[in-house]
Design a protein around this motif. Sequence first.
Motif, PDB file in Angstrom:
ATOM      1  N   LEU A   1      76.949  44.428 -18.224  1.00  0.00           N
ATOM      2  CA  LEU A   1      76.911  42.777 -18.279  1.00  0.00           C
ATOM      3  C   LEU A   1      77.687  42.502 -16.906  1.00  0.00           C
ATOM      4  N   GLU A   2      78.475  43.144 -16.495  1.00  0.00           N
ATOM      5  CA  GLU A   2      79.163  42.792 -15.145  1.00  0.00           C
ATOM      6  C   GLU A   2      78.211  43.162 -14.213  1.00  0.00           C
ATOM      7  N   GLN A   3      77.379  44.104 -14.317  1.00  0.00           N
ATOM      8  CA  GLN A   3      76.423  44.382 -13.428  1.00  0.00           C
ATOM      9  C   GLN A   3      75.538  43.293 -13.067  1.00  0.00           C
ATOM     10  N   GLN A   4      74.879  42.740 -14.267  1.00  0.00           N
ATOM     11  CA  GLN A   4      73.927  41.691 -14.300  1.00  0.00           C
ATOM     12  C   GLN A   4      74.457  40.422 -13.602  1.00  0.00           C
ATOM     13  N   LYS A   5      75.881  40.090 -13.652  1.00  0.00           N
ATOM     14  CA  LYS A   5      76.457  39.096 -13.313  1.00  0.00           C
ATOM     15  C   LYS A   5      76.661  39.228 -11.646  1.00  0.00           C
ATOM     16  N   THR A   6      76.886  40.382 -11.317  1.00  0.00           N
ATOM     17  CA  THR A   6      76.851  40.804  -9.867  1.00  0.00           C
ATOM     18  C   THR A   6      75.390  40.388  -9.319  1.00  0.00           C
ATOM     19  N   MET A   7      74.414  40.763 -10.018  1.00  0.00           N
ATOM     20  CA  MET A   7      72.978  40.790  -9.532  1.00  0.00           C
ATOM     21  C   MET A   7      72.659  39.307  -9.482  1.00  0.00           C
ATOM     22  N   VAL A   8      73.100  38.419 -10.515  1.00  0.00           N
ATOM     23  CA  VAL A   8      72.850  36.917 -10.394  1.00  0.00           C
ATOM     24  C   VAL A   8      73.554  36.246  -9.372  1.00  0.00           C
ATOM     25  N   ASP A   9      74.993  36.759  -9.250  1.00  0.00           N
ATOM     26  CA  ASP A   9      75.772  36.041  -7.927  1.00  0.00           C
ATOM     27  C   ASP A   9      74.876  36.573  -6.468  1.00  0.00           C
ATOM     28  N   GLU A  10      74.694  37.610  -6.275  1.00  0.00           N
ATOM     29  CA  GLU A  10      73.778  38.019  -5.215  1.00  0.00           C
ATOM     30  C   GLU A  10      72.449  37.257  -5.178  1.00  0.00           C
ATOM     31  N   LEU A  11      71.593  37.034  -6.273  1.00  0.00           N
ATOM     32  CA  LEU A  11      70.469  36.201  -5.997  1.00  0.00           C
ATOM     33  C   LEU A  11      70.826  34.738  -5.718  1.00  0.00           C
ATOM     34  N   GLN A  12      71.926  34.358  -6.233  1.00  0.00           N
ATOM     35  CA  GLN A  12      72.317  33.050  -5.893  1.00  0.00           C
ATOM     36  C   GLN A  12      72.809  32.724  -4.314  1.00  0.00           C
ATOM     37  N   GLN A  13      73.465  33.870  -3.932  1.00  0.00           N
ATOM     38  CA  GLN A  13      73.743  33.675  -2.488  1.00  0.00           C
ATOM     39  C   GLN A  13      72.348  33.648  -1.618  1.00  0.00           C
ATOM     40  N   GLU A  14      71.651  34.340  -2.205  1.00  0.00           N
ATOM     41  CA  GLU A  14      70.205  34.463  -1.272  1.00  0.00           C
ATOM     42  C   GLU A  14      69.522  33.190  -1.362  1.00  0.00           C
ATOM     43  N   ILE A  15      69.467  32.640  -2.437  1.00  0.00           N
ATOM     44  CA  ILE A  15      69.028  31.269  -2.605  1.00  0.00           C
ATOM     45  C   ILE A  15      69.702  30.411  -1.974  1.00  0.00           C
ATOM     46  N   ASP A  16      70.831  30.426  -1.882  1.00  0.00           N
ATOM     47  CA  ASP A  16      71.719  29.513  -0.789  1.00  0.00           C
ATOM     48  C   ASP A  16      71.288  29.866   0.545  1.00  0.00           C
ATOM     49  N   GLN A  17      71.102  30.925   1.115  1.00  0.00           N
ATOM     50  CA  GLN A  17      70.850  31.197   2.404  1.00  0.00           C
ATOM     51  C   GLN A  17      69.545  30.571   2.746  1.00  0.00           C
TER      52      GLN A  17
END
Length: 65
Positions: free
Chosen positions: A1-17
């Motif tokens: 679950l924590e790994q999935q949250k990290t992946m979502v956070d990374e994806l959101q950062q990429e989207i923001d960029q």
Amino acid sequence: LEQQKTMVDELQQEIDQVKVKFQEAQDSYAFCCATGNWQDLSTAKKNVTKYKKQLSFLLRQRAAR
């Protein structure tokens, strides 16, 4: 679950960029249109299309999760 949250956070950062790059490309395209800079217009339009596709891809990835 924590790994999935990290992946979502990374994806959101990429989207923001990509959102920032997309906005800059749109601004550049609008500036070319407004100033009649037809030489750089094609490049600016290609950049808008490129970042639009990237953003669309990333948003589809986020929606699939």
